[in-house]
Design an enzyme around this catalytic site. Structure first.
Site, PDB file in Angstrom:
ATOM      1  N   ASP A 187       0.852  -1.184   0.000  1.00 13.79           N
ATOM      2  CA  ASP A 187       0.000   0.000   0.000  1.00 13.79           C
ATOM      3  C   ASP A 187       0.893   1.242   0.000  1.00 13.79           C
ATOM      4  OD1 ASP A 187      -2.953   1.085   0.897  1.00 13.79           O
ATOM      5  OD2 ASP A 187      -1.356   2.227   1.892  1.00 13.79           O
ATOM      6  N   ILE A 188       0.573   2.215  -0.844  1.00 14.34           N
ATOM      7  CA  ILE A 188       1.348   3.464  -0.881  1.00 14.34           C
ATOM      8  C   ILE A 188       1.027   4.275   0.368  1.00 14.34           C
ATOM      9  CG2 ILE A 188       1.881   5.553  -2.173  1.00 14.34           C
ATOM     10  CD1 ILE A 188       0.778   4.122  -4.677  1.00 14.34           C
TER      11      ILE A 188
ATOM     12  N   ASP B 291      -1.419  10.201  -9.376  1.00 11.85           N
ATOM     13  CA  ASP B 291      -1.465   9.208 -10.455  1.00 11.85           C
ATOM     14  C   ASP B 291      -0.055   8.875 -10.951  1.00 11.85           C
ATOM     15  OD1 ASP B 291      -4.194   9.080 -10.317  1.00 11.85           O
ATOM     16  OD2 ASP B 291      -4.555  10.316 -12.097  1.00 11.85           O
TER      17      ASP B 291
ATOM     18  N   GLU C 140      -4.614   2.431  -4.177  1.00 11.03           N
ATOM     19  CA  GLU C 140      -3.190   2.575  -3.854  1.00 11.03           C
ATOM     20  C   GLU C 140      -2.576   1.261  -3.399  1.00 11.03           C
ATOM     21  OE1 GLU C 140      -5.603   3.331  -0.182  1.00 11.03           O
ATOM     22  OE2 GLU C 140      -5.663   4.043  -2.234  1.00 11.03           O
TER      23      GLU C 140
ATOM     24  N   ASN D  53      -2.186  13.380  -2.707  1.00 10.91           N
ATOM     25  CA  ASN D  53      -3.243  13.874  -3.586  1.00 10.91           C
ATOM     26  C   ASN D  53      -3.740  15.245  -3.140  1.00 10.91           C
ATOM     27  OD1 ASN D  53      -3.307  11.691  -5.393  1.00 10.91           O
ATOM     28  ND2 ASN D  53      -4.697  10.525  -4.091  1.00 10.91           N
TER      29      ASN D  53
END
Length: 207
Positions: free
Chosen positions: A88-89, A105, A131, A96
């Site tokens: 997971d980011i 993105d 993500e 964002n």
């Protein structure tokens, strides 16, 4: 003589007709072959579109779930093993919010490319969520999968530092255990990822 002449003429006409028919048949076959090639290319393109996530260019959720179900069945009946890596980011919402979704993105695209470049040829990588990414590692034990996850973690941290902040990922790792279904193994790897997030992020947890 006239009969012989007429016979020769008829044979000549028949020959011309056969040659014309053969030429037409050859043209028809070429057209059919060209049409088949076009259909093949169209079907291949449609299959790619149906299996691929538009942003990351990795497998989409539907395809990676299909591959996971398949490898679970194979492991069940053929005594094969495999491991899962779920990552997971970290803090993607903050990225964002601060830099805008186009930048977010770009981070997804860059991490996806990094994963595709650094996993083994036999591994399958898919975008699991906005993500999140899932990696299926056939014939890889949990400790080796954890080692792969650690290498990916370090490489992502290094290569995704184009922003004012360093982008990191958290990882969960687990292996297939006899009796597992796709749902149970995903649940376990998800718990491992949750522990990494709760433990401060940017780390690997093996369950």
């Amino acid at each position: 003589i006239s009969m012989i002449y007429r016979t020769l003429v008829e044979k000549a006409i028949d020959k011309v007709l056969v040659e014309k028919q053969n030429l037409q048949l050859s043209k028809t076959l070429k057209t059919l072959k060209s049409t088949q090639e076009e259909l093949h290319n169209t079907n291949r393109e449609l299959r790619y579109i149906s299996e691929t996530d538009g942003l990351s260019k990795l497998y989409n959720r539907r395809k990676i779930e299909e591959l996971l179900r398949t490898i679970c069945e194979r492991a069940k009946f053929h005594s094969e093993t495999f491991s899962l890596i779920l990552l997971d980011i970290d803090l993607i919402k903050k990225i964002n919010d601060e830099y805008g979704h186009p930048v977010g993105d770009k981070v997804v695209i860059q991490i996806a490319a990094n994963l595709k470049h650094n996993v083994r040829d036999e591994d399958a990588v898919g975008r699991w969520g906005g993500e999140e990414f899932l990696i299926i590692c056939p014939n890889l034990d949990a400790e080796s999968a954890a080692g792969l996850a650690e290498r990916l973690r370090k490489d992502i941290q290094y290569n995704c530092s184009e922003l004012e902040r360093t982008v990191t990922c958290s990882f969960g790792v687990t292996k297939w255990i006899k009796g597992d279904t796709s749902a149970t193994i995903v649940s376990r790897v998800d718990k491992a990822l949750y522990q990494s997030k709760e433990g401060g992020r940017n780390c690997v947890t093996l369950l």
